[in-house]
Structures are given as structure tokens and as C-alpha cells.
Motif scaffolding. Structure first.
Motif, PDB file in Angstrom:
ATOM      1  N   TYR A   1      44.888  38.713  32.468  1.00 46.47           N
ATOM      2  CA  TYR A   1      44.953  38.805  33.834  1.00 46.47           C
ATOM      3  C   TYR A   1      45.520  37.251  34.264  1.00 46.47           C
ATOM      4  CZ  TYR A   1      41.229  42.128  33.813  1.00 46.47           C
ATOM      5  OH  TYR A   1      40.435  43.245  33.664  1.00 46.47           O
ATOM      6  N   PRO A   2      46.055  37.010  35.334  1.00 44.02           N
ATOM      7  CA  PRO A   2      46.730  35.566  35.758  1.00 44.02           C
ATOM      8  C   PRO A   2      45.667  34.743  35.643  1.00 44.02           C
ATOM      9  CG  PRO A   2      47.233  37.147  37.672  1.00 44.02           C
ATOM     10  CD  PRO A   2      46.413  38.099  36.517  1.00 44.02           C
ATOM     11  N   VAL A   3      46.004  33.381  35.197  1.00 42.17           N
ATOM     12  CA  VAL A   3      44.890  32.317  34.986  1.00 42.17           C
ATOM     13  C   VAL A   3      44.054  32.074  36.081  1.00 42.17           C
ATOM     14  CG1 VAL A   3      44.504  29.889  34.398  1.00 42.17           C
ATOM     15  CG2 VAL A   3      46.434  31.225  33.267  1.00 42.17           C
ATOM     16  N   ASN A   4      44.299  31.825  37.229  1.00 37.98           N
ATOM     17  CA  ASN A   4      43.602  31.698  38.527  1.00 37.98           C
ATOM     18  C   ASN A   4      42.570  32.673  38.752  1.00 37.98           C
ATOM     19  OD1 ASN A   4      45.482  33.249  39.270  1.00 37.98           O
ATOM     20  ND2 ASN A   4      46.286  31.690  41.041  1.00 37.98           N
ATOM     21  N   LEU A   5      43.016  34.013  38.202  1.00 35.13           N
ATOM     22  CA  LEU A   5      42.132  35.241  38.562  1.00 35.13           C
ATOM     23  C   LEU A   5      41.019  35.182  37.425  1.00 35.13           C
ATOM     24  CD1 LEU A   5      42.290  37.513  40.611  1.00 35.13           C
ATOM     25  CD2 LEU A   5      42.913  39.074  38.879  1.00 35.13           C
ATOM     26  N   ALA A   6      41.400  34.907  36.424  1.00 30.66           N
ATOM     27  CA  ALA A   6      40.362  34.897  35.355  1.00 30.66           C
ATOM     28  C   ALA A   6      39.491  33.648  35.513  1.00 30.66           C
ATOM     29  CB  ALA A   6      41.282  34.742  34.150  1.00 30.66           C
ATOM     30  N   ILE A   7      39.807  32.733  36.133  1.00 33.51           N
ATOM     31  CA  ILE A   7      39.048  31.441  36.300  1.00 33.51           C
ATOM     32  C   ILE A   7      37.938  31.956  37.493  1.00 33.51           C
ATOM     33  CG2 ILE A   7      38.845  29.045  37.170  1.00 33.51           C
ATOM     34  CD1 ILE A   7      41.399  28.633  35.820  1.00 33.51           C
ATOM     35  N   ALA A   8      38.611  32.456  38.558  1.00 40.25           N
ATOM     36  CA  ALA A   8      37.711  32.907  39.764  1.00 40.25           C
ATOM     37  C   ALA A   8      36.573  33.844  39.100  1.00 40.25           C
ATOM     38  CB  ALA A   8      38.489  33.519  40.768  1.00 40.25           C
ATOM     39  N   GLN A   9      37.164  34.776  38.347  1.00 39.22           N
ATOM     40  CA  GLN A   9      36.295  35.869  38.049  1.00 39.22           C
ATOM     41  C   GLN A   9      35.041  35.353  37.188  1.00 39.22           C
ATOM     42  OE1 GLN A   9      38.533  38.798  35.608  1.00 39.22           O
ATOM     43  NE2 GLN A   9      38.701  40.293  37.337  1.00 39.22           N
ATOM     44  N   THR A  10      35.284  34.383  36.101  1.00 36.80           N
ATOM     45  CA  THR A  10      34.076  33.765  35.670  1.00 36.80           C
ATOM     46  C   THR A  10      33.405  33.085  36.354  1.00 36.80           C
ATOM     47  OG1 THR A  10      35.879  33.344  33.642  1.00 36.80           O
ATOM     48  CG2 THR A  10      33.623  32.502  33.615  1.00 36.80           C
ATOM     49  N   ARG A  11      33.851  32.485  37.459  1.00 34.54           N
ATOM     50  CA  ARG A  11      32.587  31.962  38.280  1.00 34.54           C
ATOM     51  C   ARG A  11      31.910  32.948  39.053  1.00 34.54           C
ATOM     52  NH1 ARG A  11      37.342  27.861  40.342  1.00 34.54           N
ATOM     53  NH2 ARG A  11      36.988  25.973  38.823  1.00 34.54           N
TER      54      ARG A  11
ATOM     55  N   MET B   1      35.529  25.110  53.473  1.00 37.38           N
ATOM     56  CA  MET B   1      36.398  25.619  52.503  1.00 37.38           C
ATOM     57  C   MET B   1      35.894  26.555  51.476  1.00 37.38           C
ATOM     58  SD  MET B   1      36.496  21.935  49.963  1.00 37.38           S
ATOM     59  CE  MET B   1      35.128  21.456  49.638  1.00 37.38           C
ATOM     60  N   TYR B   2      36.654  27.317  50.994  1.00 41.39           N
ATOM     61  CA  TYR B   2      36.151  28.493  50.145  1.00 41.39           C
ATOM     62  C   TYR B   2      36.208  28.012  48.630  1.00 41.39           C
ATOM     63  CZ  TYR B   2      36.625  31.633  54.095  1.00 41.39           C
ATOM     64  OH  TYR B   2      36.334  32.154  55.447  1.00 41.39           O
ATOM     65  N   SER B   3      37.044  27.168  48.149  1.00 39.89           N
ATOM     66  CA  SER B   3      37.275  26.532  46.984  1.00 39.89           C
ATOM     67  C   SER B   3      38.000  25.334  46.976  1.00 39.89           C
ATOM     68  CB  SER B   3      38.019  27.709  46.168  1.00 39.89           C
ATOM     69  OG  SER B   3      39.327  27.034  45.868  1.00 39.89           O
ATOM     70  N   LEU B   4      37.922  24.735  45.533  1.00 36.98           N
ATOM     71  CA  LEU B   4      38.563  23.372  45.719  1.00 36.98           C
ATOM     72  C   LEU B   4      40.105  23.521  45.753  1.00 36.98           C
ATOM     73  CD1 LEU B   4      36.594  21.253  43.063  1.00 36.98           C
ATOM     74  CD2 LEU B   4      36.805  21.039  45.829  1.00 36.98           C
ATOM     75  N   VAL B   5      40.527  24.858  45.555  1.00 40.01           N
ATOM     76  CA  VAL B   5      42.330  24.860  45.736  1.00 40.01           C
ATOM     77  C   VAL B   5      42.226  25.399  47.110  1.00 40.01           C
ATOM     78  CG1 VAL B   5      44.088  25.895  44.807  1.00 40.01           C
ATOM     79  CG2 VAL B   5      42.478  25.204  43.215  1.00 40.01           C
ATOM     80  N   PRO B   6      42.797  24.588  48.158  1.00 42.53           N
ATOM     81  CA  PRO B   6      42.821  24.932  49.487  1.00 42.53           C
ATOM     82  C   PRO B   6      44.128  25.912  49.673  1.00 42.53           C
ATOM     83  CG  PRO B   6      44.095  22.641  48.918  1.00 42.53           C
ATOM     84  CD  PRO B   6      43.315  23.161  47.702  1.00 42.53           C
TER      85      PRO B   6
ATOM     86  N   MET C   1      28.564  31.741  47.658  1.00 39.29           N
ATOM     87  CA  MET C   1      28.590  30.586  47.829  1.00 39.29           C
ATOM     88  C   MET C   1      28.738  29.581  46.519  1.00 39.29           C
ATOM     89  SD  MET C   1      27.957  30.062  51.247  1.00 39.29           S
ATOM     90  CE  MET C   1      28.154  31.481  52.253  1.00 39.29           C
ATOM     91  N   LEU C   2      28.205  30.247  45.525  1.00 34.85           N
ATOM     92  CA  LEU C   2      27.675  29.574  44.234  1.00 34.85           C
ATOM     93  C   LEU C   2      29.204  29.112  43.376  1.00 34.85           C
ATOM     94  CD1 LEU C   2      24.359  31.146  42.988  1.00 34.85           C
ATOM     95  CD2 LEU C   2      25.049  28.788  43.673  1.00 34.85           C
ATOM     96  N   PRO C   3      30.280  30.045  43.448  1.00 32.19           N
ATOM     97  CA  PRO C   3      31.424  29.603  42.802  1.00 32.19           C
ATOM     98  C   PRO C   3      32.006  28.175  43.307  1.00 32.19           C
ATOM     99  CG  PRO C   3      31.545  31.860  43.446  1.00 32.19           C
ATOM    100  CD  PRO C   3      30.325  31.469  44.021  1.00 32.19           C
TER     101      PRO C   3
END
Lengths: 487, 205
Positions: free
Chosen positions: A79-89, B93-98, B130-132
Motif C-alpha cells: 500500500y502507499p506509505v501513508n496508508l500503511a502508517i495510518a492502518q498500523t495506528r 485536528m484529525y492527525s498531525l498531517v493537516p 481518537m487514539l491514532p
């Protein structure tokens, strides 16, 4: 720290090499002012954070180093990197939630859930909107606020306060011209403050009360959801409904809230529509008060403004290139609003609004006074009269349009005053209401537009709005006359 | 003109009428000594940051039941223990990347201001969503406190939050609050007091 999230292998490798790289560059201009840890900055770079990358791009060599790390990581991932990061979180978050959150009873489809469906489904939601508009806005604000309350307060003011003020100034001040500054037809107390206190304030108070109630109940976002499709056809996401609906309270605030929209294109369309076709609390109220006795006239006004809103929105969306952002919005729970919160909020808004308009209304009186002393007032009025006559209005309304230029609500209040003297026919009322609604917003909103959208865009909008307002008035008047309609 | 419910002259939130703004561009400077600690309220939209800000500082900023009411940063002083602390309310904000402008405001504030503490406000009913953001704030190495808000509503839905377990898992202080009902505010204040520098000095060696 033990609580650190661990990402997939290729991402962790990329973080590690970026971390070292950042640590080596910590003293450089790029990172010096940042408070975040190197790991966090590395992750932001991997997620293509726009502001970090634009800073990075100043140095091409740096940029290339980071890009290589990013590409290496990307090539090892599905997957795209940012998607992979978001998924893990998200996985981590869900795991943690399941540990710390316990459901003690089964959540049943409760009353609020049923209510939620009722408000969101267009089949039931649209009639509900009509009911809310009828009772909340038409009955409460229009008939009670702009009718009953204004009649009482205005009657009291004209019957009790004005004569006393006129009498006292006549006794204290020997010069007629100076008397006129404070009392008589255009005085600060007898006109400026009267407009603010007796006409605009009761209207705005009832409107804000109604609006705060809807706001706190959580109804507004559901209305947005319902109207989403309609807005999409205009090139706006459902998110844009929020500023639009807020605009029905105060366009200046709403212009500020357009910041929540994702793309510049959406912000421009929303700002434009707000300044053209969304009447604010004061206008709503006074126009409802003006037209309340003539439901047919009210329908014509409402229908036309809605049609213009939709048509102009659609055309602007077609003309401006680009696409609208996706619509995802938090839908907050439906809540029983707390009376104290609503009263506080209404009170704060009223106070803010009142202090905003009072000096302006007083200044208007002063300007009119100066204008009348120097004869300038007469000259400008005579200049506007042909324009006013072209849209079928009696010459008495020329000053109203002059005020309206400074503030729509001041103009609306002036119109209200004239109507109470019985000088206007139904047709004239509709035309005046339409022109004033479309006309330039107040000075505060103009300032906000310049601040948010820039001078050039604002001027372009103004250059469209002023002729458009008058032209529409002209056409409506012509149409009504040709069709032989008497509202 | 005084700001509503301002206990002292500590409000930068005064809205002078627009007409005045033509002549007076800058609001009155905040009386703040440089030693005063700064703390920020952050979190996703519509979790109750502004209500908490009202509770901590006594300053009213408009609160609504829909996301995105706050689009600008508000500042106000709060009394924590013996100290005056500058509290900063931020847009959601939803994440640190705005993605949108107002998210960028909040992120850049975090990125470029040295803060003594950061309170992330979360909705207890939607903890998982919210936890991410919590993870990202921890990753950034910010001095984070978690205020699990809207506990009253979570309770009504039959949800129970294991405060201790959450604090251990995250490695940060966790406080349960219902800001709208004024519950948990004292606990939050005492947790904050532990983050302030002078309190640490007061602990006997």
C-alpha cells in the motif's frame, strides 16, 4: 517509551535512516524551530506533510536524499506509505480500545438513533426542515420577533422616548441644525439608536435564540448530510453546508468558518454565495417582518433567492476549475440542549452584534446629518432616485438604499420603517427585499472577505454583486408588472 | 467593553466592534510574564476542547454541538495550583498531517511552540477513533495528558473506561472528565500541576 507504535519493517527502516539524517541536520534552519522528536518528524516526512516538504524543497540535495528513502520504503510495501502508517495506528488503537473500554449493557437501537435516521433521510428530513423553518423561523422570528416584539418596543420608543428627546433637545439646544443631530427625523437617538434597539435587536435576539437551539441540538450537521447531494451538484461538499447555515446567523462569522473547507475552490464558491444570496439574521428577521402579512410575497422572495443561490452556485462551480473535496464529517450526537448554554450563547452573540452595529448606526446618523447640512445628502439621493425608480420604488426609499450600501441590516430597518407608514405595495416590498438580500454585505463581512480571500477576489465579487442585485430587482419588477401580478 | 465572564483582565478574546478594527489593529497585550507556563488543548473536532477551555480559564468562547466551531486559536490564563498558566484552545485536528487550514493552525502551533503540557481531549464514546492522534502526539515527544471527556454520555451508553489500564498502556496521565457538567476538572488541574516546573522543585529531596 513502551507505548510507541511499531510500524511495518520497511517503514521502521525508513524512519531509522531519516532519524539519523534529521539528527545530523538538527542545527540547520529547517529543523531548528521544531519541537517534535526526530521520529515524529521522520514520520511526517514519510506521510508527505505539505509544509515540511515545501521547506525541504529549498535544498534540492536534501530533498533527493529523503525522496530516495521514501521510494525504497514504498517499493517494499503493498500500500502507499501513508496508508500503511495510518492502518498500523488504527489497528493499535482498536486493540487498545478493546482492552480499556467495556460495554456493560447492550446498546439497543435507541430513540436518538431513530431520531437520527428521521432527520437524515430526505423523505422525512425535508418535511422536518420545512416544519422547523415554518415554526422556528417564520412563526417565532418573523411573527413574534419582527412582528409582536418590534411593534411593542418600537411603539414604546416612538410614543414615549422620541417626543421626550425632541422636547428636551428643543429646550436645551437653541440651534435647529444641532437639534437635528440628536433628535427629530434623522437624529442619533431618534433614528440611529431606535433602529438598533427597537427594530434590529428584537429580531436578532429571537433569531439567535432559535439558531443556538438548533446548533446545540446537533441538528445542523444532519441537515448538511441531507443536503449533501444538492450541494455536490454545485461543486461544494456537504461540509460547505455548515458555513452556509451559519451564514443564516451571521455572514461575517460564516466567511471565517469557510476555512474548514478543504480546497481553495470550495472556499471561493462558499464566500461568494455567502456574500450574494445568504441573508443573515438581521435581514431574515426584518424581511420576514416586512413580508409576514403577505405570504405570497414571502414565497416569491424565498423562491427567487433560493433559485439564485442554486443557479449561481451551479454556474460558479462550472466556471471555476477543479474538483470538490470528499465529504466526511463528524456527526455529533443529538443532544437535548441545555437552557443555560443556549441563553449564554444567545446573550454573547447579541452583545457582540449590538456593539458591532451601534457605533455604525450612530455614525450613519452623523453622516446623514453632515450630508443634509451640506446638501450632499440631497445630491446623492437625487442621484440614486432614477435607479430606485427603475426598479419601481417610490422616491422615499432612495435613502434606504443609501443606508443599505453601508449595512444591509440598516437598510432593511429603514425599509421596515417606511413600510410601517404604509408607503409600499406588495410588489415594491418584494423587489426591495430581493435587492437588499442580494446587495453587498455589511462592512464587517467585506473586511473578512478581504482578509480570507484577498483583495483581488473580493473586488471581483463586489463588481458582480452590485449590478446583479439591481438588475435582478429591475427584472423582477418588470416581470411582476408585465404579468399584472399584485402581491 | 468587557469580555463576558472574564474574572480578571486576562482575556485576549475581546471582540472589539468591527468598526474599531479599522483604527485599532492589535488587541490589548496579554499581561503575561515570560516565566508563565503554556499549555495547549488539542484533539479532534467536537470533543469539547472549548468547553474545557471555558472551565479552565473562565473565558467564554463559542461552543456548539458541531465540528469546526473553533477556527482560531484562543488564549486565556488559568490558575493551576499557585501558578498562572496560559491555556491555548486550538481548532480541531484529525492527525498531525493537516488537510484543511484550521488543522494547520493547530499543528503549526504544536510544532513551533514550546509547551509545558499538552492536553489531548478525546470523546470517551469514540475512543478507538481518537487514539491514532494520541499515538502521534506521544511519538512527537510532547508532554501529553489525556482527558477522556464526555464520560457522562459514555456512561449512559453503558461504556466503562479503564482509566488505570489506559494510563499504563499509553504511559501518560489519563483523567476522566465531563467538562459540560464540570466533572473531573479538579482532577485535571492537579494532574496539570504535576507537570509544572515549580511543583517539582517543591518535592523534598
Amino acid at each position: 517509551m513502551t507505548s510507541q507504535v511499531l510500524y511495518q519493517e520497511p517503514i521502521e527502516e525508513a524512519i531509522a535512516s531519516l532519524e539519523t539524517w534529521i539528527d545530523n541536520h538538527r542545527q540547520s534552519n529547517l529543523f531548528r524551530e521544531y519541537t517534535f522528536s526526530s521520529r515524529s518528524l521522520a514520520l511526517l516526512l514519510l506521510q508527505k506533510d505539505p509544509s515540511l516538504w515545501s521547506a525541504l524543497k529549498q535544498d534540492e540535495e536534501q530533498c533527493r536524499e529523503v525522496e530516495i528513502v521514501l521510494t525504497v520504503a514504498q517499493n517494499k510495501l503493498e500500500y502507499p506509505v501513508n496508508l500503511a502508517i495510518a492502518q498500523t495506528r488504527q489497528q493499535q488503537a482498536r486493540r487498545l480500545e478493546s482492552i480499556v473500554l467495556q460495554e456493560t449493557k447492550r446498546t439497543q437501537t435507541s430513540l436518538t438513533e431513530t431520531l437520527h435516521r428521521f432527520t437524515v433521510n430526505p423523505l422525512t428530513g425535508f418535511p422536518l426542515l420545512v416544519v422547523i423553518l415554518y415554526f422556528g423561523v417564520y412563526k417565532f422570528v418573523g411573527e413574534f420577533g419582527a412582528g409582536e416584539l418590534v411593534d411593542r418596543i418600537e411603539g414604546f420608543y416612538e410614543g414615549q422616548i422620541n417626543p421626550i428627546v425632541n422636547q428636551i433637545t428643543a429646550q436645551i439646544i437653541p440651534w435647529q441644525s444641532l437639534q437635528d443631530l440628536i433628535a427629530n427625523d434623522y437624529g442619533i437617538i431618534t433614528l440611529g439608536i431606535r433602529y438598533a434597539v427597537a427594530i434590529v435587536l428584537p429580531v436578532v435576539a429571537t433569531y439567535f435564540l432559535m439558531f443556538s437551539l438548533l446548533e446545540d441540538s446537533g441538528y445542523l450537521p444532519r441537515m448538511s448530510l441531507m443536503l449533501d447531494r444538492l450541494f455536490k451538484s454545485m461543486g461544494l461538499s456537504g461540509r460547505a453546508v455548515i458555513p452556509m447555515v451559519l451564514g443564516l446567523g451571521c455572514d461575517t462569522m460564516a466567511t471565517m468558518v469557510t476555512r474548514t473547507l478543504e480546497t481553495k475552490r470550495e472556499r471561493v464558491i462558499a464566500t461568494f454565495l455567502l456574500s450574494l444570496a445568504v441573508p443573515c439574521a438581521a435581514q431574515w428577521g426584518v424581511i420576514l417582518g416586512l413580508l409576514a402579512q403577505k405570504p405570497a410575497a414571502l414565497m416569491v422572495w424565498g423562491g427567487l433567492i433560493t433559485a439564485i443561490f442554486l443557479a449561481v452556485g451551479y454556474i460558479t462551480a462550472k466556471l471555476l476549475p477543479g474538483s470538490s473535496g470528499g465529504f466526511y464529517m463528524e456527526v455529533p450526537p443529538l443532544r437535548l440542549p441545555k437552557l443555560r448554554n443556549i441563553l449564554t450563547k444567545t446573550w454573547i452573540r447579541m452583545k457582540w452584534y449590538f456593539w458591532e452595529i451601534l457605533p455604525l448606526f450612530i455614525w450613519a446618523s452623523v453622516f446623514i446629518w453632515i450630508g443634509r447640512l451640506t446638501g450632499l445628502f440631497e445630491m446623492i439621493i437625487r442621484g440614486i432616485e432614477p435607479l430606485v425608480a427603475a426598479i419601481g420604488m417610490p422616491p422615499e426609499t432612495a435613502p434606504v438604499f443609501l443606508y443599505g450600501f453601508f449595512r444591509r441590516d440598516y437598510g432593511a430597518a429603514g425599509l421596515f420603517d417606511i413600510q410601517q407608514q404604509g408607503l409600499l405595495t406588495g410588489n415594491q416590498l418584494v423587489v426591495a427585499a430581493i435587492v437588499l438580500t442580494l446587495f453587498l454585505p455589511c462592512i464587517a463581512q467585506l473586511q473578512m472577505m478581504i482578509k480570507e480571500r484577498g483583495l483581488k477576489t473580493t473586488i471581483a465579487m463586489v463588481l458582480f454583486i452590485v449590478p446583479f442585485a439591481f438588475l435582478t430587482g429591475y427584472c423582477v419588477n418588470l416581470g411582476l408588472t408585465l404579468l399584472g401580478v399584485n402581491l | 467593553m468587557n469580555c463576558h465572564q472574564c474574572p480578571k483582565n486576562n482575556c485576549t478574546n475581546q471582540k472589539s466592534p468591527g468598526w474599531w478594527k479599522l483604527f485599532r489593529k492589535t488587541p490589548r497585550a496579554l499581561e503575561l510574564s515570560s516565566q508563565d507556563a503554556q499549555i495547549a488543548l488539542v484533539g479532534m473536532p467536537n470533543v469539547g476542547k472549548s468547553v474545557l477551555f471555558n472551565r479552565l480559564t473562565g473565558i467564554y468562547v463559542t461552543v456548539s454541538n458541531y465540528p469546526g466551531t473553533t477556527v482560531e486559536v484562543s488564549r486565556g490564563l488559568a490558575q493551576i495550583g499557585e501558578q498562572n498558566v496560559l491555556v491555548i484552545d486550538t481548532p480541531g485536528m484529525y492527525s498531525l498531517v493537516p488537510i484543511s487550514d484550521e488543522e494547520r493552525v493547530a499543528r503549526d502551533l504544536l510544532l513551533k511552540t514550546s509547551l509545558t503540557a499538552v492536553i489531548q481531549v478525546v470523546d470517551a464514546k469514540n475512543l478507538g477513533r481518537m487514539l491514532p492522534l494520541t499515538f502521534q502526539l506521544i511519538e512527537a515527544g510532547l508532554p501529553l495528558l489525556l482527558a477522556v471527556n464526555m464520560m457522562d454520555e459514555a456512561h449512559r451508553l453503558g461504556l466503562k473506561v479503564q482509566q488505570k489500564a489506559l494510563a499504563v498502556e499509553l504511559g501518560i496521565p489519563v483523567i476522566l472528565t465531563s467538562a459540560a457538567l464540570n466533572q473531573g476538572i479538579d482532577e485535571l488541574k492537579s494532574a496539570l500541576a504535576k507537570c509544572l516546573p515549580s511543583e517539582r522543585v517543591a518535592i523534598p529531596a
